[in-house]
Design a protein around this motif. Sequence first.
Motif, short mmCIF file in Angstrom:
data_model
loop_
_atom_site.label_atom_id
_atom_site.label_comp_id
_atom_site.label_asym_id
_atom_site.label_seq_id
_atom_site.Cartn_x
_atom_site.Cartn_y
_atom_site.Cartn_z
N UNK A 280 0.79 -1.15 0.13
CA UNK A 280 0.03 -0.07 -0.14
C UNK A 280 0.95 1.26 -0.16
N UNK A 281 2.02 1.00 0.51
CA UNK A 281 2.95 2.37 0.43
C UNK A 281 3.79 2.68 -1.21
N UNK A 282 3.25 1.66 -1.93
CA UNK A 282 3.75 1.83 -3.22
C UNK A 282 3.48 3.13 -3.81
N UNK A 283 4.12 3.98 -4.53
CA UNK A 283 3.89 5.43 -5.32
C UNK A 283 3.30 5.30 -6.62
N UNK A 284 1.72 4.73 -6.33
CA UNK A 284 1.12 4.70 -7.76
C UNK A 284 0.65 5.96 -8.21
N UNK A 285 0.62 7.14 -7.32
CA UNK A 285 0.27 8.39 -7.88
C UNK A 285 1.26 8.87 -8.74
N UNK A 286 2.38 8.54 -8.53
CA UNK A 286 3.54 9.04 -9.24
C UNK A 286 3.83 8.50 -10.70
N UNK A 287 2.89 7.37 -11.01
CA UNK A 287 2.98 6.65 -12.31
C UNK A 287 2.73 7.89 -13.38
N UNK A 289 1.36 9.62 -16.80
CA UNK A 289 0.09 9.46 -17.66
C UNK A 289 0.65 9.26 -19.11
N UNK A 290 1.67 9.94 -19.53
CA UNK A 290 2.07 9.76 -20.73
C UNK A 290 3.73 9.09 -20.81
N UNK A 291 4.11 8.10 -21.41
CA UNK A 291 5.36 7.67 -21.33
C UNK A 291 6.26 8.72 -21.62
N UNK A 292 7.33 9.14 -20.63
CA UNK A 292 8.51 9.88 -21.13
C UNK A 292 8.11 11.47 -20.67
N UNK A 293 6.81 11.79 -20.13
CA UNK A 293 6.19 12.87 -19.75
C UNK A 293 6.56 13.23 -18.32
N UNK A 294 6.44 14.19 -17.73
CA UNK A 294 6.61 14.50 -16.22
C UNK A 294 5.14 14.35 -15.71
N UNK A 295 3.97 14.47 -16.28
CA UNK A 295 2.65 14.48 -15.71
C UNK A 295 2.34 13.08 -15.15
N UNK A 296 1.79 13.20 -13.90
CA UNK A 296 1.61 11.95 -13.24
C UNK A 296 0.06 11.65 -13.06
N UNK A 297 -0.32 10.39 -12.87
CA UNK A 297 -1.87 10.27 -12.59
C UNK A 297 -2.31 10.77 -11.52
#
Length: 465
Positions: A280-287, A289-297
């Motif tokens: 549960x401590x896995x940083x899923x919110x940091x995945x 949204x686009x490969x190579x982009x800085x934006x996260x989900x």
Amino acid sequence: MKLSSNERKGFYKALIDAFPEYTDLKMMVDLEFDLNLEEIAGKDKLKNVIFELIKWAESTGKLEDLIRGACEYNPGNTKLKEFIQIKKLIDILKPYFDKHKDKVIVAYKLSLPDILTDKDKTPKNAAELIYDSLRFPPQEKDKYSPLEKFVINLLLDESLSCNTDLEIWAKENIGEDRYKQRITGLREEKKQERREVYPGLFVAILQQGESYIVKSWLNKDIAQSRSGKKSYYKQLTKNEQAEIKIDRQLSKVPELVRYWIDNSGVDIKQIHVFLPYELMNHPIDSWKTIDGDDETIGEFYEVIIRCSERMEGTNPRIYRWKTKGSKLKNKLNKLAADVFTPCCGDNHKIIENHCKQDDIIAVKITNVFQDKQPGTMLWKSAIPLALWIRERIDDVSNENELDQLMGKRSKQEEQITLRDISKVVKKARLKYFASSTPHIGHSLCLLWDDPDLLPPEQRITQEHL
């Protein structure tokens, strides 16, 4: 005929108001029953005499005669009129309460003020429900009382087929124009709610022997699917596979999530990720949204952590979680600051034991615990709603940051309801990426494990859904 405890209190107060003088009460009893009041109820203080008079009428079967006689003797008394109308409403409501209690309770709780009362209370009978509603006046800028709202909410439930008696009561006591105006407004609101769709992506990481698999569903409308209709869920695949093997580091999952988002065909609002409690401590919110982009989900979507062990099974902790989760249903309009319980201290075992208490259903964990500890605590204590921070930030008070995030209790400060907490967390994550100073947004975790919001159980192979 017998009165319930609440009805008896209501009739007692009405008689005291209608007969402030002993002589008036004595004359009414003489004219209606051809009896001497002293022989029935003794000679005492007026309030004691009225109490004894009601007892006598109930025990001798003359209660209806007493109610009728009191109204005929003093037809202009407002309290007596109100009692009669409330008594009539209770009698109309009794069959609905007996046959459709759950729906009646839903209509009742929807009518109560959002902040003034605790909506966990469930009335035992129709009289208790009605008299409980009467305790609350209309809220500021609201011209309908909770009782009026309740009756109209009940009439709006088409599945109940409410009879004409309830509609007649509503028109007589709410006023036909006000009743029609409220009915029309609520129907329009319901149409608007039906038009606003809130799609979500559900991703489940499940342990399978020594390895892990991932499965996913598209939820067409999260708000509507809480009704339990499984048709709102569509299973997603990749290369015709519904179950995809992954490693413990979840290295494939961000790519899969991007694929499912891109091919969903809808504007996804929320992403629910079911994780084994040890991850549960896995940083899923940091995945990304686009490969190579800085934006996260986490910036772009409301990302919510779920516990995959709770998806199915008979573990006692699952039953406890469902019990606690059901308590959140009626608190969505309450202030988040009033619902979340602070969990402080360095000892995760002490926090875990504290969270196991039945009345604790939402927690904000102010200390930073690593590895498996947050998930383990939340799993063992059956907590359905939690906020915590994965990483420590120097010179930042986690407690103050979380308090500020969910707003304060004071009316002078921003007030955040529980319903909006996922949107607020998304905003905090977005703020981090736009800020040059350390911020909790980069490691903020939200667990909201709603037992009514689960994908359907399915038997799946790699070839067939």
